[in-house]
Design a protein around this motif. Structure first.
Motif, short mmCIF file in Angstrom:
data_model
loop_
_atom_site.label_atom_id
_atom_site.label_comp_id
_atom_site.label_asym_id
_atom_site.label_seq_id
_atom_site.Cartn_x
_atom_site.Cartn_y
_atom_site.Cartn_z
N GLY A 2 1.11 -1.35 -0.35
CA GLY A 2 -0.39 0.50 0.15
C GLY A 2 1.22 1.22 0.11
O GLY A 2 2.24 0.97 0.62
N ALA A 3 0.42 2.42 -0.06
CA ALA A 3 1.03 4.18 -0.51
C ALA A 3 0.92 4.57 -0.09
O ALA A 3 -1.13 4.58 0.09
N THR A 4 0.96 5.95 0.48
CA THR A 4 1.01 6.78 0.50
C THR A 4 -0.21 8.03 -0.14
O THR A 4 1.13 7.71 -1.79
N ALA A 5 -0.79 8.90 -0.63
CA ALA A 5 -0.91 9.71 -1.66
C ALA A 5 -1.46 11.09 -0.92
O ALA A 5 -2.07 10.66 -0.05
N THR A 6 -1.98 11.94 -2.21
CA THR A 6 -2.36 12.83 -1.88
C THR A 6 -3.99 12.66 -2.97
O THR A 6 -2.73 13.25 -4.77
N ASP A 7 -4.86 13.86 -2.94
CA ASP A 7 -5.41 14.22 -4.05
C ASP A 7 -5.83 15.72 -3.25
O ASP A 7 -6.30 15.90 -3.01
N THR A 8 -5.66 16.59 -4.79
CA THR A 8 -5.64 17.72 -4.55
C THR A 8 -7.11 18.52 -6.03
O THR A 8 -7.40 19.22 -6.03
N GLY A 9 -7.39 17.15 -6.53
CA GLY A 9 -8.33 17.37 -7.74
C GLY A 9 -8.60 15.89 -8.83
O GLY A 9 -9.05 16.14 -10.02
N GLY A 10 -7.80 15.31 -8.47
CA GLY A 10 -8.06 13.59 -8.41
C GLY A 10 -6.88 13.20 -7.85
O GLY A 10 -6.43 11.55 -8.84
N SER A 11 -5.56 13.45 -8.27
CA SER A 11 -4.08 12.57 -7.95
C SER A 11 -4.35 10.86 -6.77
O SER A 11 -3.65 11.52 -7.09
#
Length: 496
Positions: free
Chosen positions: A178-187
């Motif tokens: 698994g991994a961390t991620a970030t989403d600002t407009g769909g990321s």
């Protein structure tokens, strides 16, 4: 022994608990996979010694029955999350070899729960991009490839989506659990769809933003990408929670998200928004959307037609609000306190040289747009008007949920993954259009999950998106499980 990298996070957790294998064995298997897959460029920094040290510590705790909920689970960390003593650059030259003396709240909670860090994952520079081609470390390659008419893998290497392309590629290629991620407009959702995995963007405020390199502060939200809906739910419980260091963090209890996976969806109302039927939408996307609706209906959900009338204004409004906030956030990268410093004859020239050398083309473009829309004479015409549109978009969703709609089903992306270098060079707007189905969720601060649901004619994965009510991620996990069970798990054929 079974290839440990093929396990889901939930399966690995069970194997560790039953002592079928150790965390060190699990970690070594993934470290070898990372080493063998360097051609994908998913990791920008590998931390094998730290990983083995964390795995040994987890094994000791598991042996005493004291391990946390993620004890011994190897994860990848997007290079946007500050990791104490480990280089964090946001994949930008301007941060050079910056090593934070502090840990982001989200990652500190993962280590609290005894997870293992394999290294830092590639992303678009400062999270600005939809293809992971803007990173100073070079583009990430999607582990999926197009299949020719004879079924053979062929053609141009594909993008994994962005900005969390390294996270999506690493999970899809079985380099981490698994991994961390970030989403600002769909990321989170767009790369998850391109890579055939699950990604959830939680409600704004569900996960702390403290220690995450900022792009657009009112839109950014951390979340997990994982192989399955259950795995994403497990990760999200550890990543969530109130943080007094983040004033936008919601002071709400963290539910047991995993408990909602597999729950009945009978009687739930699922909205189908007419505005998401774009002109020129590929038949494959239209059919997949209808198929997803049929799966939910077969599981006992009720489909209702809804209208979100301000959807058509979401993308242009987003590309005013996000660059404006980026312009403000990136003002701190001036060569004075940390990161790159390019010399100049005076301080003004030093600022100019540092930012010109340190920022890539896409970041410079967005900073210039953002500075323009915030400038005297244009603030009211652009930024203020975009914020008013944002309020209307949020009200559209509120009106639907007030009528008893539990969640909204839409496509996740307008296409499958495209080739590296195929889009955006001549016209940046062509790249921005990849966010057409996802930006409304960020503008309204809502949760959204992308689940793999089908494949296009070339054998590439396509995802569906479910949008939920504020702080009701549990419903999305229940509905996402229905789609996942109907579609089956997607696994990329190994070619790297």
């Amino acid at each position: 022994m079974t290839d440990l990298t093929l396990l889901t996070l939930a399966e690995a957790r069970e194997g560790l608990a039953s002592k079928s294998f150790s965390s060190l064995e699990l970690t070594d298997a993934h470290l070898k996979a990372v080493e063998d897959a360097r051609t994908l460029n998913a990791f920008v920094l590998e931390t094998p010694e730290r990983a083995r040290s964390m795995a040994r510590a987890a094994d000791a705790k598991i042996g005493k029955g004291e391990g946390g909920p993620l004890a011994g689970i190897p994860l990848g960390i997007k290079d946007l999350f500050a990791t104490e003593g480990v280089r964090t650059t946001a994949c930008s030259n301007v941060l050079d070899a910056f090593v934070p003396p502090y840990e982001s709240t989200v990652t500190s909670q993962l280590w609290r729960d005894d997870a293992v860090m394999l290294g830092k994952l590639n992303n678009d520079e400062f999270a600005m991009g939809s293809s992971n081609e803007t990173s100073c470390f070079g583009p990430v390659v999607n582990p999926w490839r197009r299949a020719g008419s004879n079924g053979a893998i062929e053609g141009t290497p594909l993008v994994p989506g962005g900005s969390s392309g390294g996270s999506a590629a690493a999970v899809a290629a079985n380099l981490c659990l698994g991994a961390t991620a970030t989403d600002t407009g769909g990321s989170i959702r767009q790369p998850a769809s391109f890579a055939g995995i699950v990604g959830i963007k939680p409600t704004y405020g569900r996960c702390s933003r403290w220690g995450i390199v900022a792009f657009a502060s009112s839109l950014d939200q951390a979340g997990p990408v994982a192989k399955t809906v259950r795995d994403a739910a497990i990760l999200m419980r550890s990543m969530s929670g109130h943080d007094p260091k983040d004033t936008t963090s919601a002071n709400l209890p963290v539910p047991d998200f995993e408990a909602s996976v597999g729950k009945s969806v009978k009687g739930m109302k699922i909205g189908i928004p007419k505005e998401y039927r774009m002109d020129g939408m590929p038949d494959e996307i239209e059919k997949l959307w209808a198929q997803g609706a049929d799966w939910l209906k077969a599981a006992g959900a009720e489909l209702v037609d809804i209208s979100l009338p301000h959807t058509k204004y979401a993308l242009p409004a987003y590309y005013i609000v996000a660059p404006a906030e980026a312009s403000s956030n990136l003002a701190r990268y001036d060569g004075v306190r940390y990161g790159l410093r390019a010399p100049g004859r005076n301080i003004a020239e030093m600022y100019e040289n540092t930012r010109a050398e340190g920022f890539g083309a896409e970041v410079r473009r967005r900073v210039m747009i953002g500075t323009y829309v915030l400038s005297a004479g244009y603030y009211d015409a652009y930024y203020l008007r975009a914020q008013k549109v944002r309020t209307l978009i949020k009200k559209d969703f509120e009106d639907c949920f007030a009528k008893g709609v539990h969640a909204i089903l839409t496509p996740a992306t307008p296409s499958a993954a495209f080739g590296i270098g195929e889009k955006g060079k001549a016209d940046p707007v062509e790249m921005y259009l990849n966010d057409i189905f996802t930006v409304t969720v960020n503008m309204a601060g809502l949760p959204g999950i992308a689940v793999p649901a089908g494949k296009d004619a070339q054998g590439l994965p396509l995802g569906l998106q479910l949008i939920g009510r504020p702080f009701d991620e549990e419903t999305l996990f229940s509905l996402g499980e229905v789609v996942e069970q109907a579609a089956g798990r997607f696994v990329a054929a190994k070619w790297w």
